[in-house]
Design a protein around this motif. Sequence first.
Motif, PDB file in Angstrom:
ATOM      1  N   LEU A   6     -70.060  14.012  12.721  1.00 38.58           N
ATOM      2  CA  LEU A   6     -69.329  13.471  13.865  1.00 38.58           C
ATOM      3  C   LEU A   6     -68.024  14.226  14.080  1.00 38.58           C
ATOM      4  O   LEU A   6     -67.668  14.551  15.228  1.00 38.58           O
ATOM      5  CB  LEU A   6     -69.055  11.977  13.654  1.00 38.58           C
ATOM      6  CG  LEU A   6     -68.254  11.275  14.744  1.00 38.58           C
ATOM      7  CD1 LEU A   6     -69.066  11.213  16.031  1.00 38.58           C
ATOM      8  CD2 LEU A   6     -67.847   9.902  14.290  1.00 38.58           C
ATOM      9  N   VAL A   7     -67.318  14.534  13.005  1.00 36.19           N
ATOM     10  CA  VAL A   7     -66.071  15.292  13.136  1.00 36.19           C
ATOM     11  C   VAL A   7     -66.344  16.685  13.690  1.00 36.19           C
ATOM     12  O   VAL A   7     -65.633  17.162  14.586  1.00 36.19           O
ATOM     13  CB  VAL A   7     -65.339  15.359  11.766  1.00 36.19           C
ATOM     14  CG1 VAL A   7     -64.201  16.374  11.789  1.00 36.19           C
ATOM     15  CG2 VAL A   7     -64.808  13.991  11.392  1.00 36.19           C
ATOM     16  N   TYR A   8     -67.391  17.372  13.195  1.00 38.86           N
ATOM     17  CA  TYR A   8     -67.737  18.692  13.711  1.00 38.86           C
ATOM     18  C   TYR A   8     -68.120  18.616  15.186  1.00 38.86           C
ATOM     19  O   TYR A   8     -67.744  19.475  15.990  1.00 38.86           O
ATOM     20  CB  TYR A   8     -68.876  19.325  12.915  1.00 38.86           C
ATOM     21  CG  TYR A   8     -68.427  19.996  11.647  1.00 38.86           C
ATOM     22  CD1 TYR A   8     -67.273  20.758  11.613  1.00 38.86           C
ATOM     23  CD2 TYR A   8     -69.173  19.878  10.490  1.00 38.86           C
ATOM     24  CE1 TYR A   8     -66.849  21.370  10.449  1.00 38.86           C
ATOM     25  CE2 TYR A   8     -68.769  20.494   9.323  1.00 38.86           C
ATOM     26  CZ  TYR A   8     -67.596  21.237   9.299  1.00 38.86           C
ATOM     27  OH  TYR A   8     -67.198  21.847   8.160  1.00 38.86           O
ATOM     28  N   PHE A  53     -73.987   9.285   0.419  1.00 39.35           N
ATOM     29  CA  PHE A  53     -74.167  10.677   0.862  1.00 39.35           C
ATOM     30  C   PHE A  53     -74.516  10.743   2.350  1.00 39.35           C
ATOM     31  O   PHE A  53     -73.947  11.536   3.100  1.00 39.35           O
ATOM     32  CB  PHE A  53     -75.256  11.355   0.023  1.00 39.35           C
ATOM     33  CG  PHE A  53     -75.528  12.761   0.428  1.00 39.35           C
ATOM     34  CD1 PHE A  53     -74.637  13.775   0.089  1.00 39.35           C
ATOM     35  CD2 PHE A  53     -76.656  13.083   1.168  1.00 39.35           C
ATOM     36  CE1 PHE A  53     -74.887  15.083   0.479  1.00 39.35           C
ATOM     37  CE2 PHE A  53     -76.906  14.380   1.556  1.00 39.35           C
ATOM     38  CZ  PHE A  53     -76.012  15.382   1.208  1.00 39.35           C
ATOM     39  N   VAL A  54     -75.421   9.883   2.793  1.00 45.24           N
ATOM     40  CA  VAL A  54     -75.813   9.863   4.199  1.00 45.24           C
ATOM     41  C   VAL A  54     -74.627   9.456   5.075  1.00 45.24           C
ATOM     42  O   VAL A  54     -74.396  10.047   6.142  1.00 45.24           O
ATOM     43  CB  VAL A  54     -77.020   8.916   4.402  1.00 45.24           C
ATOM     44  CG1 VAL A  54     -77.260   8.627   5.876  1.00 45.24           C
ATOM     45  CG2 VAL A  54     -78.263   9.498   3.752  1.00 45.24           C
ATOM     46  N   ALA A  55     -73.855   8.473   4.630  1.00 44.65           N
ATOM     47  CA  ALA A  55     -72.703   8.045   5.421  1.00 44.65           C
ATOM     48  C   ALA A  55     -71.659   9.151   5.519  1.00 44.65           C
ATOM     49  O   ALA A  55     -71.090   9.390   6.598  1.00 44.65           O
ATOM     50  CB  ALA A  55     -72.085   6.789   4.791  1.00 44.65           C
ATOM     51  N   ILE A  56     -71.392   9.838   4.423  1.00 46.14           N
ATOM     52  CA  ILE A  56     -70.417  10.933   4.445  1.00 46.14           C
ATOM     53  C   ILE A  56     -70.900  12.068   5.343  1.00 46.14           C
ATOM     54  O   ILE A  56     -70.121  12.622   6.137  1.00 46.14           O
ATOM     55  CB  ILE A  56     -70.141  11.428   3.010  1.00 46.14           C
ATOM     56  CG1 ILE A  56     -69.362  10.359   2.245  1.00 46.14           C
ATOM     57  CG2 ILE A  56     -69.378  12.744   3.013  1.00 46.14           C
ATOM     58  CD1 ILE A  56     -69.235  10.629   0.777  1.00 46.14           C
ATOM     59  N   ALA A 110     -77.063   3.199  -3.943  1.00 49.77           N
ATOM     60  CA  ALA A 110     -75.732   3.397  -3.364  1.00 49.77           C
ATOM     61  C   ALA A 110     -75.374   4.866  -3.212  1.00 49.77           C
ATOM     62  O   ALA A 110     -74.722   5.251  -2.223  1.00 49.77           O
ATOM     63  CB  ALA A 110     -74.686   2.695  -4.219  1.00 49.77           C
ATOM     64  N   VAL A 111     -75.765   5.712  -4.148  1.00 52.15           N
ATOM     65  CA  VAL A 111     -75.388   7.127  -4.071  1.00 52.15           C
ATOM     66  C   VAL A 111     -76.021   7.805  -2.854  1.00 52.15           C
ATOM     67  O   VAL A 111     -75.314   8.480  -2.086  1.00 52.15           O
ATOM     68  CB  VAL A 111     -75.722   7.843  -5.401  1.00 52.15           C
ATOM     69  CG1 VAL A 111     -75.599   9.340  -5.255  1.00 52.15           C
ATOM     70  CG2 VAL A 111     -74.820   7.329  -6.502  1.00 52.15           C
TER      71      VAL A 111
END
Length: 113
Positions: free
Chosen positions: A101-103, A92-95, A87-88
């Motif tokens: 995407l925001v950048y 991390f990959v999802a974040i 899960a960790v």
Amino acid sequence: MADMSGDRSDAAGPRTDDVGQPRRGRQPVTLPDWIRDPEPVRVTWRRRAMLAALRLPGGPGVRRAWWRWQQRQRLHRRFPILTALVAVPLAFVAIMALVSLVYWLWARIWVIP
């Protein structure tokens, strides 16, 4: 005052044996009638649907399978360390994907005319 030999001749009242009634092993029921004899279960639409589903072929088997599914042990409870190790990095990959995407959107909106 009662001695330690178990003599119950104190002010606690007469024993059941002394009164002449047979000892039943239970106290008499002092509950009200509405608790001792409750009304039948209301037949709601959910109960009617459940009874109709149970009348179908395979209905009881589906019900037992549903009960087993509800009582299963979750994977994160059986393997907590393995679940955390998976899960960790996934989090991390999802974040990082969301930040990238925001950048990218920020560059498309403000930097590039």
